[in-house]
Design a protein around this motif. Structure first.
Motif, short mmCIF file in Angstrom:
data_model
loop_
_atom_site.label_atom_id
_atom_site.label_comp_id
_atom_site.label_asym_id
_atom_site.label_seq_id
_atom_site.Cartn_x
_atom_site.Cartn_y
_atom_site.Cartn_z
N GLN A 34 0.84 -1.19 0.00
CA GLN A 34 0.00 0.00 0.00
C GLN A 34 0.88 1.24 0.00
N ILE A 35 0.54 2.17 -0.85
CA ILE A 35 1.27 3.43 -0.89
C ILE A 35 0.75 4.30 0.24
N VAL A 36 1.67 4.72 1.09
CA VAL A 36 1.27 5.56 2.22
C VAL A 36 0.96 6.95 1.68
N LYS A 37 -0.19 7.47 2.09
CA LYS A 37 -0.60 8.79 1.61
C LYS A 37 0.33 9.84 2.19
N LYS A 38 0.82 10.69 1.31
CA LYS A 38 1.75 11.71 1.72
C LYS A 38 1.02 12.77 2.53
N ARG A 39 1.58 13.10 3.68
CA ARG A 39 0.95 14.12 4.51
C ARG A 39 1.27 15.50 4.00
N THR A 40 0.27 16.33 3.99
CA THR A 40 0.50 17.71 3.58
C THR A 40 0.37 18.61 4.79
N ARG A 41 1.19 19.60 4.86
CA ARG A 41 1.13 20.54 5.97
C ARG A 41 0.12 21.62 5.64
N ARG A 42 -0.73 21.86 6.59
CA ARG A 42 -1.70 22.93 6.42
C ARG A 42 -1.15 24.19 7.05
N THR A 43 -1.31 25.28 6.35
CA THR A 43 -0.82 26.54 6.90
C THR A 43 -1.82 27.04 7.94
N VAL A 44 -1.30 27.48 9.05
CA VAL A 44 -2.15 27.99 10.11
C VAL A 44 -2.32 29.49 9.89
N LYS A 45 -3.57 29.90 9.81
CA LYS A 45 -3.84 31.31 9.55
C LYS A 45 -3.66 32.09 10.85
N ALA A 46 -2.88 33.14 10.76
CA ALA A 46 -2.70 34.01 11.91
C ALA A 46 -3.88 34.96 11.97
N GLU A 47 -4.51 35.02 13.13
CA GLU A 47 -5.68 35.88 13.28
C GLU A 47 -5.21 37.24 13.74
N ARG A 48 -5.40 38.22 12.88
CA ARG A 48 -4.88 39.56 13.17
C ARG A 48 -6.01 40.58 13.16
N ALA A 49 -5.71 41.70 13.76
CA ALA A 49 -6.69 42.79 13.81
C ALA A 49 -6.73 43.51 12.46
N VAL A 50 -7.86 44.11 12.19
CA VAL A 50 -8.04 44.90 10.98
C VAL A 50 -7.96 46.36 11.39
#
Length: 153
Positions: free
Chosen positions: A66-82
């Motif tokens: 079985q081919i192991v599914k490659k993990r992808t890194r998710r970018t974490v959104k920085a919550e900033r003020a407007v």
């Protein structure tokens, strides 16, 4: 050494092996043998022919590990003020209940309507005062009526 791929079966074609078929529109097809060429010319679908690579891939044949599914890194959104609002204010507004938000919106609409009404009333009072002043001046023959019209516009 350049390996070609069979247009029908998907197998590798080594140098000096296979056949090349050139269609009338100048498109070239490479086949590993006469059998693949014959099936291609008969317009048979390689997805339905069991010995082709396409069939084997579609029906998951011959996969040993079985081919192991490659993990992808998710970018974490920085919550900033407007600009003009801090992050805490934004979060508080987001967590408000819809009824509270609707009530605040209705209050804001009422406030702007009142302001517009007051501005209109103020303008009407100002205009009536101006007309009164001009009426008095005309009585005293200080202004002509045409001057009043030009002044208003």
């Amino acid at each position: 050494m350049k390996l070609e791929i069979c247009s029908f079966s998907g197998y590798k074609i080594y140098p000096s092996k296979g056949k090349v078929y050139v269609r009338i529109d100048s498109r070239t097809f490479r086949f590993i043998n006469g059998k693949a060429e014959s099936y291609f010319l008969q317009r048979l679908s390689p997805r339905k022919i069991r010995w082709t690579q396409i069939y084997r891939r579609l029906n998951k044949k011959g996969i040993t590990e079985q081919i192991v599914k490659k993990r992808t890194r998710r970018t974490v959104k920085a919550e900033r003020a407007v600009a003009g609002a801090t992050w805490d204010e934004i979060r508080a507004k987001r967590n408000e209940k819809p009824e509270v938000r609707a009530a605040a919106r209705q209050a804001a609409i009422e406030k702007t309507k009142e302001k517009a009404k007051a501005k209109g009333a103020n303008k009407a009072a100002e205009l009536s005062l101006l007309l009164h002043v001009f009426w008095i001046m005309q009585k005293k023959r200080l202004f002509q009526l045409t001057t009043l019209v030009y002044f208003l516009y």
